[in-house]
Design a protein around this motif. Structure first.
Motif, PDB file in Angstrom:
ATOM      1  N   THR A   1     -28.917 -24.104  34.941  1.00 24.16           N
ATOM      2  CA  THR A   1     -27.896 -23.905  33.914  1.00 24.16           C
ATOM      3  C   THR A   1     -27.675 -25.152  33.073  1.00 24.16           C
ATOM      4  O   THR A   1     -27.110 -25.071  31.990  1.00 24.16           O
ATOM      5  CB  THR A   1     -26.560 -23.496  34.559  1.00 24.16           C
TER       6      THR A   1
ATOM      7  N   ASP B   1     -21.263 -23.779  32.378  1.00 22.71           N
ATOM      8  CA  ASP B   1     -20.808 -22.852  33.401  1.00 22.71           C
ATOM      9  C   ASP B   1     -21.906 -21.846  33.720  1.00 22.71           C
ATOM     10  O   ASP B   1     -22.547 -21.310  32.819  1.00 22.71           O
ATOM     11  CB  ASP B   1     -19.560 -22.090  32.935  1.00 22.71           C
ATOM     12  N   SER B   2     -22.095 -21.579  35.004  1.00 25.40           N
ATOM     13  CA  SER B   2     -23.032 -20.535  35.406  1.00 25.40           C
ATOM     14  C   SER B   2     -22.371 -19.177  35.305  1.00 25.40           C
ATOM     15  O   SER B   2     -21.161 -19.037  35.498  1.00 25.40           O
ATOM     16  CB  SER B   2     -23.508 -20.761  36.839  1.00 25.40           C
ATOM     17  N   SER B   3     -23.166 -18.177  35.014  1.00 24.86           N
ATOM     18  CA  SER B   3     -22.761 -16.786  35.166  1.00 24.86           C
ATOM     19  C   SER B   3     -23.598 -16.213  36.293  1.00 24.86           C
ATOM     20  O   SER B   3     -24.579 -16.826  36.729  1.00 24.86           O
ATOM     21  CB  SER B   3     -22.992 -16.016  33.864  1.00 24.86           C
TER      22      SER B   3
ATOM     23  N   ALA C   1     -25.495 -18.471  30.802  1.00 28.48           N
ATOM     24  CA  ALA C   1     -24.651 -17.702  29.887  1.00 28.48           C
ATOM     25  C   ALA C   1     -25.252 -17.706  28.487  1.00 28.48           C
ATOM     26  O   ALA C   1     -25.748 -18.720  28.009  1.00 28.48           O
ATOM     27  CB  ALA C   1     -23.243 -18.298  29.860  1.00 28.48           C
TER      28      ALA C   1
ATOM     29  N   ALA D   1     -24.608 -12.423  29.597  1.00 24.93           N
ATOM     30  CA  ALA D   1     -23.421 -12.806  30.361  1.00 24.93           C
ATOM     31  C   ALA D   1     -22.631 -13.885  29.629  1.00 24.93           C
ATOM     32  O   ALA D   1     -23.199 -14.775  28.995  1.00 24.93           O
ATOM     33  CB  ALA D   1     -23.827 -13.307  31.737  1.00 24.93           C
ATOM     34  N   LYS D   2     -21.325 -13.802  29.735  1.00 27.31           N
ATOM     35  CA  LYS D   2     -20.444 -14.845  29.213  1.00 27.31           C
ATOM     36  C   LYS D   2     -20.293 -15.942  30.266  1.00 27.31           C
ATOM     37  O   LYS D   2     -20.528 -15.716  31.449  1.00 27.31           O
ATOM     38  CB  LYS D   2     -19.067 -14.249  28.873  1.00 27.31           C
ATOM     39  N   PRO D   3     -19.889 -17.135  29.865  1.00 26.99           N
ATOM     40  CA  PRO D   3     -19.720 -18.226  30.836  1.00 26.99           C
ATOM     41  C   PRO D   3     -18.753 -17.850  31.953  1.00 26.99           C
ATOM     42  O   PRO D   3     -17.657 -17.342  31.692  1.00 26.99           O
ATOM     43  CB  PRO D   3     -19.162 -19.373  29.982  1.00 26.99           C
TER      44      PRO D   3
ATOM     45  N   GLU E   1     -18.900 -15.481  34.055  1.00 26.54           N
ATOM     46  CA  GLU E   1     -18.766 -14.050  34.295  1.00 26.54           C
ATOM     47  C   GLU E   1     -19.631 -13.612  35.471  1.00 26.54           C
ATOM     48  O   GLU E   1     -20.728 -14.113  35.681  1.00 26.54           O
ATOM     49  CB  GLU E   1     -19.175 -13.290  33.049  1.00 26.54           C
TER      50      GLU E   1
ATOM     51  N   ARG F   1     -18.419  -5.800  34.469  1.00 27.65           N
ATOM     52  CA  ARG F   1     -18.158  -7.207  34.203  1.00 27.65           C
ATOM     53  C   ARG F   1     -16.865  -7.660  34.872  1.00 27.65           C
ATOM     54  O   ARG F   1     -15.877  -6.927  34.887  1.00 27.65           O
ATOM     55  CB  ARG F   1     -18.060  -7.445  32.691  1.00 27.65           C
TER      56      ARG F   1
ATOM     57  N   SER G   1     -14.462 -11.355  35.305  1.00 23.47           N
ATOM     58  CA  SER G   1     -14.213 -12.770  35.049  1.00 23.47           C
ATOM     59  C   SER G   1     -13.129 -13.246  36.012  1.00 23.47           C
ATOM     60  O   SER G   1     -11.934 -13.281  35.679  1.00 23.47           O
ATOM     61  CB  SER G   1     -13.765 -12.989  33.589  1.00 23.47           C
TER      62      SER G   1
END
Length: 218
Positions: free
Chosen positions: A26, A31-33, A72, A93-95, A97, A116, A118
């Motif tokens: 990443t 940030d990983s998703s 992400a 994917a969003k950060p 998520e 999804r 979060s």
């Protein structure tokens, strides 16, 4: 950065060996998703990209993969197959998520539900449980639990999930679909503080099938 087509080989090896190697790097400060696959179809399934294939069983203990970290914003593409039926999947994917890609039957073919989440709740002294509704026929799922059958979740729509923190105790739960009990009661055993769990509702020949997994990441 490796794309999904190349990383599927790593995914296959990771699933088969239960290795803890990530699918993607990443990068610092990113940030990983996380993505996992759920087989909610009526038979064994596979996730295919090129020559790489991820097998998912048709029993509760092998329908769900681990969560795998992804970058992400990257587009992930694959083809799912059950028997002779195939369906294409694309997801971004969003950060931060967590995404569950559920494979379901649709008429004479296949479809996918992109669920999804979060998560913002974490408490090292409590357990985190969710109810994930992967049954298109269950428009409003619910969950009752504990000795008094108290309501834990209500009105979880198809293709969505709800999560909450609970005390780390022994817990048995009963799922509902459209306000009626469905599936057998699920004994989750002794919940562990700091752990995440998912109670999952999927279609079956007789109404719904309900089971739980401990969420884990590679």
């Amino acid at each position: 950065m490796k794309k999904f087509a190349l990383s599927c080989i790593t995914l296959v090896l990771s699933l088969n060996a239960y290795a803890d190697n990530p699918l993607y790097e990443t990068g610092p400060g990113q940030d990983s998703s996380f993505v996992r696959f759920l087989n909610a179809a009526s038979d064994k399934a596979s996730v295919v990209n090129g020559s790489a294939k991820v097998a998912l069983g048709a029993q509760t203990d092998n329908r769900v993969s681990r969560f795998y970290p992804v970058k992400a914003g990257d587009k992930l593409s694959a083809t799912v197959q059950v028997g002779n039926h195939k369906a294409a999947i694309d997801v971004v994917a969003k950060p931060g998520e967590f995404i569950t890609i559920a494979i379901v039957n649709k008429g004479n073919g296949l479809d996918s539900l992109i669920v999804r989440e979060s998560p913002t709740d974490f408490n090292a002294n409590r357990a985190s449980i969710s109810l994930l509704n992967a049954d298109p026929a269950c428009t409003a799922a619910g969950l009752n639990g504990g000795a008094k059958g108290a309501s834990v979740f209500e009105n979880v729509a198809t293709g969505t999930t709800q999560r909450r923190l609970v005390n780390a105790v022994k817990l048995s739960v009963q799922a509902q679909c459209n306000k009626a009990d469905t599936g057998a009661a699920v004994d989750m055993g002794q919940l562990q503080a700091g752990e995440r769990y998912s109670v999952i509702v999927i279609p079956s020949k007789k109404a719904q099938q309900v089971f739980f997994v401990r969420d884990s990441t590679s």
